[in-house]
Write a protein that holds these residues in place. Structure first.
Motif, mmCIF file in Angstrom:
data_model
loop_
_atom_site.group_PDB
_atom_site.id
_atom_site.type_symbol
_atom_site.label_atom_id
_atom_site.label_comp_id
_atom_site.label_asym_id
_atom_site.label_seq_id
_atom_site.Cartn_x
_atom_site.Cartn_y
_atom_site.Cartn_z
ATOM 1 N N TYR A 1 0.841 -1.192 0.000
ATOM 2 C CA TYR A 1 0.000 0.000 0.000
ATOM 3 C C TYR A 1 0.879 1.248 0.000
ATOM 4 O O TYR A 1 0.619 2.206 -0.710
ATOM 5 C CB TYR A 1 -0.939 0.021 1.210
ATOM 6 N N GLN B 1 0.269 3.442 -3.193
ATOM 7 C CA GLN B 1 -0.736 4.449 -2.901
ATOM 8 C C GLN B 1 -0.692 5.600 -3.912
ATOM 9 O O GLN B 1 0.347 6.209 -4.132
ATOM 10 C CB GLN B 1 -0.516 5.015 -1.497
ATOM 11 N N PHE C 1 -9.347 18.354 2.319
ATOM 12 C CA PHE C 1 -8.699 17.047 2.280
ATOM 13 C C PHE C 1 -9.463 16.041 3.139
ATOM 14 O O PHE C 1 -9.712 16.285 4.312
ATOM 15 C CB PHE C 1 -7.255 17.160 2.793
ATOM 16 N N LYS D 1 -10.158 6.487 2.643
ATOM 17 C CA LYS D 1 -9.980 5.039 2.791
ATOM 18 C C LYS D 1 -10.439 4.616 4.188
ATOM 19 O O LYS D 1 -10.938 3.525 4.384
ATOM 20 C CB LYS D 1 -8.513 4.658 2.580
ATOM 21 N N SER E 1 -13.063 4.716 6.327
ATOM 22 C CA SER E 1 -14.447 5.109 6.070
ATOM 23 C C SER E 1 -15.129 5.775 7.263
ATOM 24 O O SER E 1 -16.094 6.506 7.085
ATOM 25 C CB SER E 1 -15.253 3.903 5.592
ATOM 26 N N PHE F 1 -9.057 11.356 -2.678
ATOM 27 C CA PHE F 1 -10.122 11.265 -1.690
ATOM 28 C C PHE F 1 -10.404 9.827 -1.265
ATOM 29 O O PHE F 1 -10.562 9.527 -0.090
ATOM 30 C CB PHE F 1 -11.377 11.890 -2.315
ATOM 31 N N THR G 1 -8.544 7.016 -1.568
ATOM 32 C CA THR G 1 -7.477 6.118 -1.129
ATOM 33 C C THR G 1 -6.597 6.709 -0.036
ATOM 34 O O THR G 1 -5.773 6.004 0.537
ATOM 35 C CB THR G 1 -6.568 5.714 -2.307
ATOM 36 N N ALA G 2 -6.753 7.996 0.259
ATOM 37 C CA ALA G 2 -5.936 8.586 1.310
ATOM 38 C C ALA G 2 -6.438 8.113 2.677
ATOM 39 O O ALA G 2 -7.591 7.748 2.842
ATOM 40 C CB ALA G 2 -5.996 10.103 1.226
ATOM 41 N N THR G 3 -5.519 8.099 3.655
ATOM 42 C CA THR G 3 -5.886 7.637 4.994
ATOM 43 C C THR G 3 -5.904 8.806 5.977
ATOM 44 O O THR G 3 -5.513 9.930 5.638
ATOM 45 C CB THR G 3 -4.856 6.623 5.514
ATOM 46 N N ASP H 1 -3.912 9.182 8.418
ATOM 47 C CA ASP H 1 -2.534 9.660 8.598
ATOM 48 C C ASP H 1 -2.110 10.596 7.478
ATOM 49 O O ASP H 1 -1.429 11.591 7.715
ATOM 50 C CB ASP H 1 -1.573 8.467 8.660
ATOM 51 N N ASN H 2 -2.515 10.276 6.251
ATOM 52 C CA ASN H 2 -2.212 11.157 5.123
ATOM 53 C C ASN H 2 -2.839 12.528 5.336
ATOM 54 O O ASN H 2 -2.243 13.565 5.054
ATOM 55 C CB ASN H 2 -2.763 10.598 3.808
ATOM 56 N N GLU I 1 -1.003 14.505 7.963
ATOM 57 C CA GLU I 1 0.276 14.965 7.448
ATOM 58 C C GLU I 1 0.082 16.135 6.483
ATOM 59 O O GLU I 1 0.779 17.149 6.563
ATOM 60 C CB GLU I 1 0.985 13.809 6.740
ATOM 61 N N MET J 1 1.573 19.854 7.184
ATOM 62 C CA MET J 1 2.610 20.370 6.305
ATOM 63 C C MET J 1 2.120 21.527 5.434
ATOM 64 O O MET J 1 2.822 21.954 4.525
ATOM 65 C CB MET J 1 3.135 19.245 5.399
ATOM 66 N N GLU K 1 2.541 17.233 16.617
ATOM 67 C CA GLU K 1 3.760 16.440 16.694
ATOM 68 C C GLU K 1 4.489 16.433 15.351
ATOM 69 O O GLU K 1 5.705 16.494 15.277
ATOM 70 C CB GLU K 1 3.418 15.006 17.114
ATOM 71 N N MET K 2 3.676 16.372 14.283
ATOM 72 C CA MET K 2 4.278 16.318 12.958
ATOM 73 C C MET K 2 4.926 17.641 12.588
ATOM 74 O O MET K 2 5.969 17.683 11.957
ATOM 75 C CB MET K 2 3.216 15.948 11.939
#
Lengths: 293, 464, 274
Positions: free
Chosen positions: A124, A128, B216, B220, B222, B287, B289-291, B293-294, B297, B301, B319-320
């Motif tokens: 993945y 991705q 954003f 993924k 859901s 839209f 397939t992003a998670t 965490d994406n 991030e 950023m 934290e990021m």
């Protein structure tokens, strides 16, 4: 003493028993209980009521379930033949003496060593769209951003899953074919060459007939494995978008946890038959071939 | 014939060959086994101690040195480490009680198997309407904790059917739209009140810099899309009816109030909003397939201008990218139906329930007493970055306190939808939004019809 | 000349498919050896650095040492039981051809096709009844059971190919048949045993579906559980996740590399005949 010896001399008749006993306790007993549940409306909590074959009828009326049957069969139709074809070609390729053969063989088998769930997560990350490794690679090489979402497109995503699955397990199929190839006596090929048979002819008339046993093992294990596909889909698409890449195993799990325990065991029984039929057919067919040759 | 013979010979020699080499392997294996037996032996010794303790527990006659094990079952991954340290503290201070934490990422599923098989935890963070109806939890209505808790949170913890409280929430959480203040300021954008204004903002962001995703979503995962339905679509109903009446309407599937299938109703308007923004390409192109965490991030950023999230996401963002702190804006979801107001989730968080099958409810309460002590709650709130539900706890919980206060003043407060029929979870609803985005519903009305159909089917299944 | 061209093409293809197989491991290595301050999606890195901090940190926070011990105990235990029971059963199927043996064997083979999920709830109830939740021994029994049919299948095929004369000689020397099995036949089974050990060992090592239910205590988690929990907790930190995965994968990969020679032999012996 006499008696003891007598008992010992009979013991070999019961050598299957320990295995069968363990299997009965941890597999058959829960299985029978599970099959019983498939005729009930058990939700995992409250008392189960007998509903006859309602669960099965419900299954065939459910849109999502039918779509999952389609996805599962499509996946198997893609995955099982490709695994066998590539496994066989890989085996032919490696069936020579050359330096580093065992290293290459190990490398090709290596992906199958790793849990499909973890392997799926790694893939993945690679695949991705927009931010994965391949995407970044293409972007930095060509300078153009690729704006195509291969996992977000339902008809496309299933083939990506097939490819990843074939990639991971081709080594396993290959090893079994390789074993089969190595058991073919060299004289046969030599005799074929003397008779002027071409390479392809030798494969068709000498190699293939000798390979029925490995073919049987590979075809059957690949059918079973492909129709039960689970982890790789969870990791790559989670069954999405929507339910378009959801397999029957995933459906069963989700229904089982989602208060439809009885229903989900009914679906598991349906899946059993979906697996059984092609396995039975290929078994019969290959046995017939075996006799013919 | 000759061939058969040759194979046999090959097989035989391979035995012999294998035999010599095997010896070394066998030695290796033996060594490995010994190591394992040793390790296993130690582990067993440790096990025996706990077994001995459990045995003590079952013979309840010995009062003096009885050791009670309390199982805390949680699905909140972000608090596992903090909870472990609090538990260590508690165990040290209470020699008669051992609290054990169990985390499962799939907690809401695993607990079902636990209930079904009788392996029931004492305390759990998983509370659903189904289990309440089946009497799986202890009635906590008369506990002293409530004297310290914000009455609004108490309302959110109340089971509408019985009027009792089966769970205690120690914190509040808010969800709405996080936005990048710098981007908004540069373009002179104001916080939108309606979806049309919101789309205007997003279009300007897109036109200004195509590298930045205006809105954003990590589709993924859901659940995130399920939240959009709970907050935006159900928000139309929730702001109209208020907490208690909404819950009652969901539970009774009262179509005159819910109007799921109506054109111009909550679901259709929601679908129309998503379709419109999708067609204008205002979402991130990945839209579907992003998670999560994406998403975090991208926002941290500065690659995403707006995201839909709750306070639970703050820790990850900061934290990021610690420099983001002063740049995070927070606003309500804009109204999607004309004449309605923007909404903001302000709801219970970190809810605990004691199971009715627990053999040691008093000890379980003792642990919750400890957890709910003001000093521990300060620690907890600061850790998960959300305000405490206890009125005597003033934690410096979050760096965007002021933004949240501002957003809370600007929108109608709504709660989570905990009354979904059991065959139609928030996750399932999220998958419908995936389908919507992927173009599987031709019109927004089709989406509304499909939503109503699935909801009704699931509701009928669990109410018969 | 033509032969050399063919050889060259073959070589190219072999190298390509090997690289293809190694590709994810390579990506994993790049990630694991890159400092987390480097953002991967912004800057493409093609060569791993020599940066080990990710491993140290992942090791510290993931508790993976304990998970390796748990996986080791469970795998060795389950494989041992599996080998003993299935070699005996395989012998019975191949040598004592009566109806009972045949039926029992067919039942077990048929069960290979049944989706495991159907068992979850009843098996869980059973595990509670026997006090098997969060214990090594119960997990060992469950996993040893799951792989029995395939092992018996391999053993019976292999034993069928061994000439009977070998054990008959031992029986004439005064051994009982069961004694002859353990003393004479079992040592001959090493090739197929190593195949069984590797195939089942890997699937037990990688087991997730059962472990997630039966090993719930944090101190009992196996590698797949520990890694998947780690993914949950530190989902955005790819560098740490890659390092944790590499630590978790290493034992399986090294064991496989060490034993692969016997494995190939075992597969040859076990699957081609039979």
């Amino acid at each position: 003493m006499e008696l003891k010896n007598k008992i010992i001399s009979k013991l070999h008749n019961f050598m299957i028993l320990p295995a069968f006993l363990l299997f009965s306790i941890f597999f058959i007993y829960p299985l029978l209980k599970g099959i019983g549940l498939s005729l009930t409306d058990y939700d995992g909590m409250t008392k189960a009521n007998f509903v006859g074959f309602d669960n099965f009828i419900e299954f065939f009326k459910d849109h999502r379930a039918m779509n999952d049957v389609k996805t599962t069969i499509l996946f198997a139709l893609g995955s099982a033949p490709l695994l066998n074809i590539f496994g066989f070609l890989y085996a032919l390729l490696l069936d020579r003496k050359f330096v580093g053969k065992s290293i290459i063989r190990t490398i090709i088998y290596l992906p199958a060593v790793i849990s499909p769930l973890i392997m799926g997560y790694i893939w993945y990350f690679i695949l991705q769209p927009k931010r994965g490794f391949i995407y970044s690679l293409i972007e930095s090489v060509s300078g153009n951003a690729l704006d195509f979402n291969w996992l977000g497109n339902s008809s496309m995503a299933i083939w990506v899953i097939v490819i990843v699955n074939v990639w991971q397990f081709v080594g396993m199929t290959m090893v079994i074919y390789l074993a089969g190839l190595q058991a073919i006596p060299e004289e046969l090929h030599e005799a074929g060459m003397i008779d002027g048979a071409s390479y392809l002819q030798r494969i068709r008339y000498i190699t293939l007939p000798m390979m029925i046993q490995p073919i049987k093992i590979n075809v059957i294990t690949n059918i079973i494995g492909s129709l039960a596909v689970f982890e790789i889909i969870i990791a790559l698409t989670d069954g999405g978008p929507g339910y378009s890449t959801e397999s029957l195993s995933i459906y069963i799990m989700r229904k089982c946890y989602g208060s439809f325990t009885g229903y989900s065991t009914a679906v598991a029984i349906v899946l059993f038959f979906i697996v059984l039929i092609p396995v039975y057919i290929s078994f019969k067919y290959l046995n017939k071939k075996n006799v013919e040759m | 014939m000759a061939i058969g013979y040759k194979i046999k010979v090959v097989v035989k020699t391979s035995y012999r060959e294998g035999y010599c080499k095997m010896k070394r392997t066998m030695k290796l294996l033996m060594l490995l086994m010994m190591v394992v037996v040793l390790v296993g032996g130690c582990a067993k010794a440790a096990d025996e101690v706990t077994i001995a303790q459990t045995d003590d527990k079952s013979s309840e006659t010995t009062v003096t040195d009885e050791i009670v094990t309390i199982k805390l079952f949680t699905g909140k991954v972000e608090t596992v480490d903090l909870m472990n340290s609090l538990i260590d503290e508690f165990n040290a201070a209470n020699p008669g009680i051992i609290v054990e934490q169990e985390f499962q990422k799939d907690a809401s599923n695993v607990i079902k198997v636990k209930f079904a098989s009788g392996d029931v935890p004492d305390i759990t963070t998983v509370v659903t309407q189904d289990y309440i109806d089946q009497g799986k939890y202890l009635d906590l209505t008369n506990e002293v904790w409530w004297n310290r808790i914000d009455p609004a949170i108490r309302d959110l913890c109340t089971d509408v059917k019985s009027g009792n409280q089966y769970k205690v929430a120690s914190n509040m959480t808010m969800a709405g739209l996080f936005y990048n203040k710098a981007i908004f300021a540069d373009l002179g954008l104001n916080e939108p009140a309606t979806w049309a204004e919101f789309e205007d903002n997003l279009s300007k962001i897109k036109d200004n810099d195509s590298e930045i995703a205006p809105f954003f979503m990590g589709g993924k995962d859901s659940w995130m899309l399920g939240h959009l339905i709970e907050f935006m679509a159900h928000g139309v109903i929730k702001q109209d009816l208020g907490i208690t009446e909404t819950k009652a309407a969901f539970l009774a599937n009262d179509d005159t109030k819910l109007q799921f299938g109506e054109v111009g109703g909550p679901m259709e308007s929601f679908a129309a909003s998503i379709i419109s923004a999708r067609d204008k390409e205002l979402f991130n192109s990945d839209f579907l397939t992003a998670t999560y965490d994406n998403q975090i991030e991208a926002f941290a950023m500065g690659k995403a201008a707006v995201i839909s999230q709750g306070m639970w996401a703050l820790g990850g963002i900061i934290e990021m990218n610690p420099e983001m702190v002063g740049n995070i804006g927070f606003m309500p979801y804009p109204a999607i139906v004309e004449g309605t107001k923007p909404v903001i989730l302000s709801a219970e968080d970190s809810a605990y329930a004691i199971t009715s099958d627990s053999k040691h409810p008093e000890e379980a309460k003792k642990f919750l007493d400890f957890l709910f002590q003001a000093d521990n709650m300060v620690k907890y709130s600061e850790f998960i970055k959300s305000p405490s539900a206890f009125e005597d706890v003033s934690a410096d919980w979050g760096p965007i306190k002021d933004e949240v206060a501002h957003a809370l003043a600007a929108g109608v407060h709504i709660g989570f939808t905990n009354e979904n029929p059991s065959g139609f979870s928030g996750d399932d609803a999220g998958r419908m939004v995936q389908e919507l985005f992927a173009g599987e519903y031709k019109t927004s009305a089709d989406f509304a019809t499909a939503y109503k159909e699935i909801w009704d089917k699931a509701w009928n299944a669990s109410n018969n | 000349m033509k032969q050399y061209v063919y050889r060259f093409i073959r070589l190219i293809i072999i190298i390509t498919i090997s690289l293809l197989a190694l590709f994810p491991f390579y990506v994993l290595a790049i990630l694991a050896f890159t400092p987390s301050s480097v953002n991967f999606s912004e800057k493409l890195i093609l060569l791993p650095n020599l940066y080990f901090d990710n491993f140290i940190e992942a090791w510290k926070i993931s508790n993976i040492g304990q998970a390796i011990a748990n996986s080791l105990i469970i795998t060795v235990g389950a494989v041992t039981i599996n080998v003993v029971l299935s070699s005996m059963a395989g012998y019975a199927v191949a040598r004592v051809k009566n109806k009972t043996n045949k039926i029992m064997f067919l039942i077990m083979l048929g069960c290979m096709m049944i989706p495991g999920i159907i068992n979850t709830v009843p098996l869980y109830t059973l595990m509670i009844a026997i006090g098997g939740i969060n214990t090594h021994w119960a997990m060992i029994l469950v996993l040893a059971t799951n792989s029995l049919p395939f092992s018996i299948f391999l053993y019976s095929g292999f034993i069928g190919g061994i000439p009977k004369t070998i054990e008959e000689a031992a029986i004439i020397d005064g051994c009982s048949r069961i004694g002859a099995f353990f003393r004479v036949v079992f040592p001959l089974l090493k090739p197929v045993t190593s195949a069984v050990v590797i195939i089942n060992g890997l699937s037990i090592w990688n087991n997730y579906a059962q472990a997630v239910f039966f090993l719930q205590k944090q101190s009992m988690k196996t590698i797949p559980l520990a890694i998947s929990m780690f993914f949950q907790q530190y989902g955005a930190k790819w560098h740490l996740m890659a390092a944790a995965s590499m630590i978790g994968l290493a034992p399986a990969v090294f064991t496989f590399i060490i034993f692969q020679k016997y494995f190939i032999k075992g597969i040859t012996a076990g699957s081609v005949k039979g």
